[in-house]
Design an enzyme around this catalytic site. Structure first.
Site, PDB file in Angstrom:
ATOM      1  N   SER A 124       0.816  -1.209   0.000  1.00 33.87           N
ATOM      2  CA  SER A 124       0.000   0.000   0.000  1.00 33.87           C
ATOM      3  C   SER A 124       0.855   1.266   0.000  1.00 33.87           C
ATOM      4  CB  SER A 124      -0.965  -0.036   1.187  1.00 33.87           C
ATOM      5  OG  SER A 124      -1.997   0.906   1.036  1.00 33.87           O
ATOM      6  N   ASP A 130       9.978   5.282 -10.223  1.00 30.50           N
ATOM      7  CA  ASP A 130       9.517   5.774 -11.527  1.00 30.50           C
ATOM      8  C   ASP A 130      10.263   7.032 -11.958  1.00 30.50           C
ATOM      9  OD1 ASP A 130       7.758   3.718 -11.778  1.00 30.50           O
ATOM     10  OD2 ASP A 130       5.957   4.887 -11.340  1.00 30.50           O
ATOM     11  N   LYS A 150      -0.683  -4.217  -3.102  1.00 32.51           N
ATOM     12  CA  LYS A 150      -1.987  -3.699  -2.664  1.00 32.51           C
ATOM     13  C   LYS A 150      -1.999  -2.185  -2.845  1.00 32.51           C
ATOM     14  CE  LYS A 150      -4.718  -3.038   1.558  1.00 32.51           C
ATOM     15  NZ  LYS A 150      -4.443  -1.617   1.784  1.00 32.51           N
TER      16      LYS A 150
END
Length: 240
Positions: A206, A217, A231
């Protein structure tokens, strides 16, 4: 998620090999009521307020141990090496939940910081730990998100914001309701510009994955460890 609760300051778990017995699995929090009264890791709780807990789940035990600040609870424990059961009367008190428990230099110029979860105080705790490390003067930082199950979305945003330039996309949400699709971008911009390694494992989930994924990224961090839990659920509360 409020970074505190009222109770004794212990973590308990049911013994699988011996049903009906609940053990204190970690040393009580420093300064907590349980520590002040002398409870220890390994103590087995056998009764609460004189009532045997043989058929109680660990959740039921926790619910009976927690309560309003200033109230008292009587518990009986068995301690390895002690023949007779021990009686404790403990006053419930506020238990702060530290989500960034420690930070230090693993070698000269390389810092290490551990995040246990994401609650209301996590970003501020992290800032304080980074300040104590003088992070802007380090040559690198290791951020440990192993076994971190996540928590509040806004805290994941605030943590990632410390390391990303202003305006860069951190995460976006998407749902079935109109208006639920929303991008979240770094609101203020990076304050820490040193190289970063993030540690994750199969229990990182999460909010941990939001931070790790955003920094990866944008080429701000190298991810090391295991494939994470996978998740990404954002929950909201609505009044009916």
């Amino acid at each position: 998620q409020h970074s505190k609760y009222f109770g004794l300051g212990i973590r308990v778990r049911a013994l699988l090999r011996d049903s009906g017995r609940v053990v204190i699995v970690e040393p009580p929090s420093i300064g907590s009521p349980a520590e002040r009264r002398g409870l220890r890791a390994g103590d087995v709780i056998t009764s609460i307020e004189g009532e045997p807990i043989d058929d109680w789940t660990s959740d039921e035990v926790v619910n009976h141990l927690r309560g309003p600040q200033g109230t008292w609870v009587n518990i009986t424990v068995e301690r390895p090496g002690i023949r007779n059961p021990l009686q404790f009367k403990v006053e419930r008190d506020e238990i702060p939940i530290i989500t960034v428990p420690y930070a230090f230099e693993v070698s000269p110029g390389v810092g290490y910081v551990k995040l246990d979860r994401f609650s209301e105080s996590t970003a501020e705790e992290l800032k304080q730990k980074l300040d104590s490390l003088k992070a802007t003067e380090l040559s690198g930082l290791i951020m440990d998100l192993r076994d971190n199950p996540g928590g509040l979305l806004n805290q994941a945003i605030d943590v990632a914001d410390l390391f990303l330039p202003r305006g860069q996309l951190i995460v976006s949400t998407k749902g079935r309701m109109e208006g639920s699709a929303r991008p979240y971008r770094a609101p203020s911009g990076e304050k820490i510009r040193i190289p970063i390694v993030i540690l994750i494992n199969r229990h990182s989930a999460s909010a941990s994955e939001i931070v790790a994924g955003a920094l990866q990224d944008h080429d701000r961090a190298l991810i090391v460890g295991e494939t994470s839990f996978g998740k990404g659920l954002v929950q909201s509360v609505y009044t009916l």
